[in-house]
Design a protein around this motif. Structure first.
Motif, PDB file in Angstrom:
ATOM      1  N   ARG A 139     -38.294  33.004  90.845  1.00 25.12           N
ATOM      2  CA  ARG A 139     -39.118  33.917  90.037  1.00 25.12           C
ATOM      3  C   ARG A 139     -38.274  34.640  88.997  1.00 25.12           C
ATOM      4  O   ARG A 139     -38.691  34.781  87.837  1.00 25.12           O
ATOM      5  N   LEU A 140     -37.095  35.105  89.386  1.00 27.48           N
ATOM      6  CA  LEU A 140     -36.228  35.796  88.436  1.00 27.48           C
ATOM      7  C   LEU A 140     -35.754  34.871  87.317  1.00 27.48           C
ATOM      8  O   LEU A 140     -35.743  35.238  86.139  1.00 27.48           O
ATOM      9  N   ILE A 141     -35.348  33.654  87.698  1.00 28.58           N
ATOM     10  CA  ILE A 141     -34.845  32.716  86.697  1.00 28.58           C
ATOM     11  C   ILE A 141     -35.968  32.270  85.767  1.00 28.58           C
ATOM     12  O   ILE A 141     -35.778  32.160  84.541  1.00 28.58           O
ATOM     13  N   ASP A 142     -37.153  32.035  86.311  1.00 32.29           N
ATOM     14  CA  ASP A 142     -38.289  31.663  85.460  1.00 32.29           C
ATOM     15  C   ASP A 142     -38.617  32.782  84.477  1.00 32.29           C
ATOM     16  O   ASP A 142     -38.921  32.517  83.301  1.00 32.29           O
ATOM     17  N   LEU A 143     -38.576  34.039  84.941  1.00 31.18           N
ATOM     18  CA  LEU A 143     -38.806  35.174  84.040  1.00 31.18           C
ATOM     19  C   LEU A 143     -37.769  35.192  82.931  1.00 31.18           C
ATOM     20  O   LEU A 143     -38.101  35.344  81.742  1.00 31.18           O
ATOM     21  N   TYR A 144     -36.510  35.035  83.301  1.00 29.66           N
ATOM     22  CA  TYR A 144     -35.426  35.018  82.306  1.00 29.66           C
ATOM     23  C   TYR A 144     -35.649  33.911  81.274  1.00 29.66           C
ATOM     24  O   TYR A 144     -35.514  34.137  80.060  1.00 29.66           O
ATOM     25  N   ARG A 145     -35.975  32.724  81.732  1.00 32.58           N
ATOM     26  CA  ARG A 145     -36.170  31.610  80.797  1.00 32.58           C
ATOM     27  C   ARG A 145     -37.331  31.883  79.837  1.00 32.58           C
ATOM     28  O   ARG A 145     -37.228  31.631  78.623  1.00 32.58           O
ATOM     29  N   ARG A 146     -38.438  32.395  80.357  1.00 32.51           N
ATOM     30  CA  ARG A 146     -39.594  32.686  79.492  1.00 32.51           C
ATOM     31  C   ARG A 146     -39.253  33.735  78.451  1.00 32.51           C
ATOM     32  O   ARG A 146     -39.595  33.594  77.270  1.00 32.51           O
ATOM     33  N   ARG A 147     -38.567  34.786  78.880  1.00 30.83           N
ATOM     34  CA  ARG A 147     -38.249  35.872  77.956  1.00 30.83           C
ATOM     35  C   ARG A 147     -37.158  35.464  76.967  1.00 30.83           C
ATOM     36  O   ARG A 147     -37.147  35.922  75.820  1.00 30.83           O
ATOM     37  N   TRP A 148     -36.246  34.610  77.397  1.00 25.35           N
ATOM     38  CA  TRP A 148     -35.239  34.040  76.483  1.00 25.35           C
ATOM     39  C   TRP A 148     -35.946  33.360  75.302  1.00 25.35           C
ATOM     40  O   TRP A 148     -35.599  33.578  74.130  1.00 25.35           O
ATOM     41  N   ALA A 149     -36.930  32.528  75.610  1.00 25.51           N
ATOM     42  CA  ALA A 149     -37.676  31.854  74.559  1.00 25.51           C
ATOM     43  C   ALA A 149     -38.466  32.857  73.723  1.00 25.51           C
ATOM     44  O   ALA A 149     -38.552  32.730  72.482  1.00 25.51           O
ATOM     45  N   HIS A 150     -39.051  33.858  74.379  1.00 23.96           N
ATOM     46  CA  HIS A 150     -39.820  34.878  73.669  1.00 23.96           C
ATOM     47  C   HIS A 150     -38.988  35.561  72.594  1.00 23.96           C
ATOM     48  O   HIS A 150     -39.489  35.847  71.495  1.00 23.96           O
ATOM     49  N   TYR A 151     -37.709  35.806  72.892  1.00 16.37           N
ATOM     50  CA  TYR A 151     -36.845  36.498  71.935  1.00 16.37           C
ATOM     51  C   TYR A 151     -36.218  35.557  70.915  1.00 16.37           C
ATOM     52  O   TYR A 151     -35.381  35.972  70.109  1.00 16.37           O
ATOM     53  N   GLY A 152     -36.617  34.298  70.910  1.00 15.25           N
ATOM     54  CA  GLY A 152     -36.231  33.383  69.843  1.00 15.25           C
ATOM     55  C   GLY A 152     -34.878  32.729  69.979  1.00 15.25           C
ATOM     56  O   GLY A 152     -34.326  32.235  68.988  1.00 15.25           O
ATOM     57  N   HIS A 153     -34.329  32.681  71.191  1.00 21.58           N
ATOM     58  CA  HIS A 153     -33.003  32.076  71.372  1.00 21.58           C
ATOM     59  C   HIS A 153     -33.061  30.566  71.571  1.00 21.58           C
ATOM     60  O   HIS A 153     -32.026  29.896  71.542  1.00 21.58           O
ATOM     61  N   GLY A 154     -34.247  30.025  71.793  1.00 30.29           N
ATOM     62  CA  GLY A 154     -34.391  28.597  72.046  1.00 30.29           C
ATOM     63  C   GLY A 154     -35.528  28.358  73.016  1.00 30.29           C
ATOM     64  O   GLY A 154     -36.341  29.251  73.284  1.00 30.29           O
ATOM     65  N   THR A 155     -35.572  27.163  73.542  1.00 30.02           N
ATOM     66  CA  THR A 155     -36.603  26.842  74.532  1.00 30.02           C
ATOM     67  C   THR A 155     -36.191  27.400  75.888  1.00 30.02           C
ATOM     68  O   THR A 155     -35.012  27.686  76.123  1.00 30.02           O
ATOM     69  N   PRO A 156     -37.143  27.557  76.812  1.00 34.77           N
ATOM     70  CA  PRO A 156     -36.768  28.030  78.148  1.00 34.77           C
ATOM     71  C   PRO A 156     -35.706  27.167  78.812  1.00 34.77           C
ATOM     72  O   PRO A 156     -34.849  27.675  79.545  1.00 34.77           O
ATOM     73  N   GLU A 157     -35.745  25.861  78.524  1.00 32.04           N
ATOM     74  CA  GLU A 157     -34.783  24.947  79.142  1.00 32.04           C
ATOM     75  C   GLU A 157     -33.379  25.125  78.596  1.00 32.04           C
ATOM     76  O   GLU A 157     -32.407  24.664  79.207  1.00 32.04           O
ATOM     77  N   GLN A 158     -33.246  25.790  77.454  1.00 38.65           N
ATOM     78  CA  GLN A 158     -31.931  26.003  76.854  1.00 38.65           C
ATOM     79  C   GLN A 158     -31.273  27.307  77.292  1.00 38.65           C
ATOM     80  O   GLN A 158     -30.126  27.580  76.910  1.00 38.65           O
ATOM     81  N   ALA A 159     -31.955  28.102  78.074  1.00 35.99           N
ATOM     82  CA  ALA A 159     -31.364  29.348  78.573  1.00 35.99           C
ATOM     83  C   ALA A 159     -30.156  29.036  79.460  1.00 35.99           C
ATOM     84  O   ALA A 159     -30.055  27.957  80.053  1.00 35.99           O
ATOM     85  N   ILE A 160     -29.248  29.987  79.562  1.00 35.62           N
ATOM     86  CA  ILE A 160     -27.948  29.752  80.209  1.00 35.62           C
ATOM     87  C   ILE A 160     -27.953  30.397  81.590  1.00 35.62           C
ATOM     88  O   ILE A 160     -27.944  31.626  81.729  1.00 35.62           O
ATOM     89  N   VAL A 161     -27.950  29.569  82.611  1.00 33.14           N
ATOM     90  CA  VAL A 161     -28.137  30.007  83.989  1.00 33.14           C
ATOM     91  C   VAL A 161     -26.920  29.650  84.829  1.00 33.14           C
ATOM     92  O   VAL A 161     -26.347  28.563  84.689  1.00 33.14           O
ATOM     93  N   GLY A 162     -26.511  30.574  85.689  1.00 31.80           N
ATOM     94  CA  GLY A 162     -25.485  30.307  86.686  1.00 31.80           C
ATOM     95  C   GLY A 162     -26.040  30.578  88.075  1.00 31.80           C
ATOM     96  O   GLY A 162     -26.930  31.423  88.244  1.00 31.80           O
ATOM     97  N   LEU A 163     -25.516  29.866  89.065  1.00 31.31           N
ATOM     98  CA  LEU A 163     -25.974  30.016  90.440  1.00 31.31           C
ATOM     99  C   LEU A 163     -24.790  30.199  91.383  1.00 31.31           C
ATOM    100  O   LEU A 163     -23.698  29.663  91.150  1.00 31.31           O
ATOM    101  N   GLY A 164     -25.037  30.950  92.450  1.00 32.98           N
ATOM    102  CA  GLY A 164     -24.073  31.067  93.524  1.00 32.98           C
ATOM    103  C   GLY A 164     -24.353  30.053  94.619  1.00 32.98           C
ATOM    104  O   GLY A 164     -25.353  29.343  94.612  1.00 32.98           O
TER     105      GLY A 164
END
Length: 361
Positions: free
Chosen positions: A211-236
């Protein structure tokens, strides 16, 4: 795809011997782990920041500066830089200095930490945690990008005509990850600035972090940085391996059962089923890590916790050998083969060498 390890720097008794390492031994062990990580071809070493026992990494830049002098390609990061209780001016100065010393091999992960008493120790109020994180990063972001800053906020004295020194290497600030395990406000902050979002999904079920990562991806796209799939994600993630899975379970069980965070709670089997913890063979680690992409989409950085709960240094170094020899090479190939075109590259300063084994990927 970048692969690495992170440490929280806990000083925990070994439940199989009863011996507790000294602070000196633990600090030296963390250094040895970083050097081994580069030796076996990992890309990243990250350290937490804590100011209370039983943890020792109270000065990440000191530790990472020492490691920088003894490595050549390893990306040096924090697993938490406390944006709420550190002065953003000091963060700007310290990490720019480290960036120069390490020839750009530096990024940092901002977080609020998980220890409430830290706030009053540094003159802050935990009830203001989210506003502190938002305001302090807004200032830090400007300090690295503007040569002269005039600023006024709620939580520190104003700045007039202030220049943070040294300036970022070649004018490129360290890459910033915003780490969170529960706060949508932090996912929103990461998306707003076009920074990375790191979900340290080691303690809770994947549905929460999805849920957190999906929110981040949607909002990343909303702010014009690219598509949700282009957001930069790291995992533990957490692993403990032996070539025989039964041996891994038998050896790790006493450490799990007595670990300060999750000991005396869910069983090892329950925790392994519900979280990214993998205790077994290298092949089992490979198979489970590959499922992360199915849950969270394509991502850029995978960090493993391997040195907590009192595990002796010798055992941790054996884990790194297994990661470097049997796990990471397969994960690199598999993630590269499955990654569609257009996914963002992992963050790297232009001056920094390509980490070992990535081939620029």
């Amino acid at each position: 795809m970048q692969f690495g390890v992170f440490t929280v720097g806990d000083v925990t008794p070994d439940p199989t011997t009863g011996r507790t390492p000294t602070e000196h031994e633990r600090i030296k062990a963390m250094t040895a782990i970083a050097l081994k990580a580069e030796e076996v071809g990992l890309d990243v070493f990250a350290t937490g920041e804590h100011h209370n026992p039983p943890f020792v990494p109270s000065s990440p830049t000191t530790l990472l500066g020492w490691i920088a002098a003894r490595t050549e390609r390893l990306i040096l990061s924090t697993a938490t830089t406390l944006i709420t209780t550190n002065d953003p001016v000091k963060i700007a100065e310290d990490y720019a200095m480290l960036q120069h010393l390490a020839d750009g091999r530096v990024d940092l992960m901002l977080g609020r930490g998980n220890t409430g008493p830290v706030y009053p120790w540094f003159g802050q109020d935990i009830r203001q945690g989210i506003p502190l994180a938002i305001e302090n990063y807004a200032l830090l972001h400007r300090l690295w990008r503007e040569d002269v800053v005039d600023w006024e906020g709620r939580f520190r004295t104003p700045l007039q005509g202030f220049t943070s020194t040294p300036r970022p290497l070649d004018g490129v600030p360290p890459f910033v990850w915003h780490g969170s395990i529960r706060s949508p406000e932090i996912a929103e902050q990461a998306a707003y600035y076009g920074d990375g979002f790191f979900a340290n999904n080691i303690f809770w079920p994947k549905e929460h972090f999805r849920r957190l990562i999906d929110l981040y991806r949607r909002r990343w796209a909303h702010y014009g940085h690219g598509t949700p799939e282009q957001a930069i994600v790291g995992l533990g993630g957490q692993v403990f391996m032996r070539r025989n899975s039964g041996d891994a379970v038998r050896e790790f069980r006493p450490y799990f059962d007595n670990a300060p965070v999750y000991g005396h709670g869910p069983s090892l089997e329950e925790f392994t089923e519900q979280t990214p913890l993998t205790v077994g063979s290298p092949q089992q680690v490979i198979e489970k890590t590959l499922t992360f992409r199915e849950s969270f989409g394509d991502y850029q950085r995978q960090l493993f916790l391997v040195d907590h709960a009192g595990l002796p240094l010798k055992t941790v170094l054996e884990q790194l050998d297994l990661l470097g020899e049997e796990v990471i090479p397969v994960l690199r190939r598999e993630f590269a083969a499955r990654r569609p075109a257009g996914v963002a590259e992992p963050p790297r300063h232009p001056a920094a060498p390509v980490p070992a084994g990535t081939g620029g990927d």
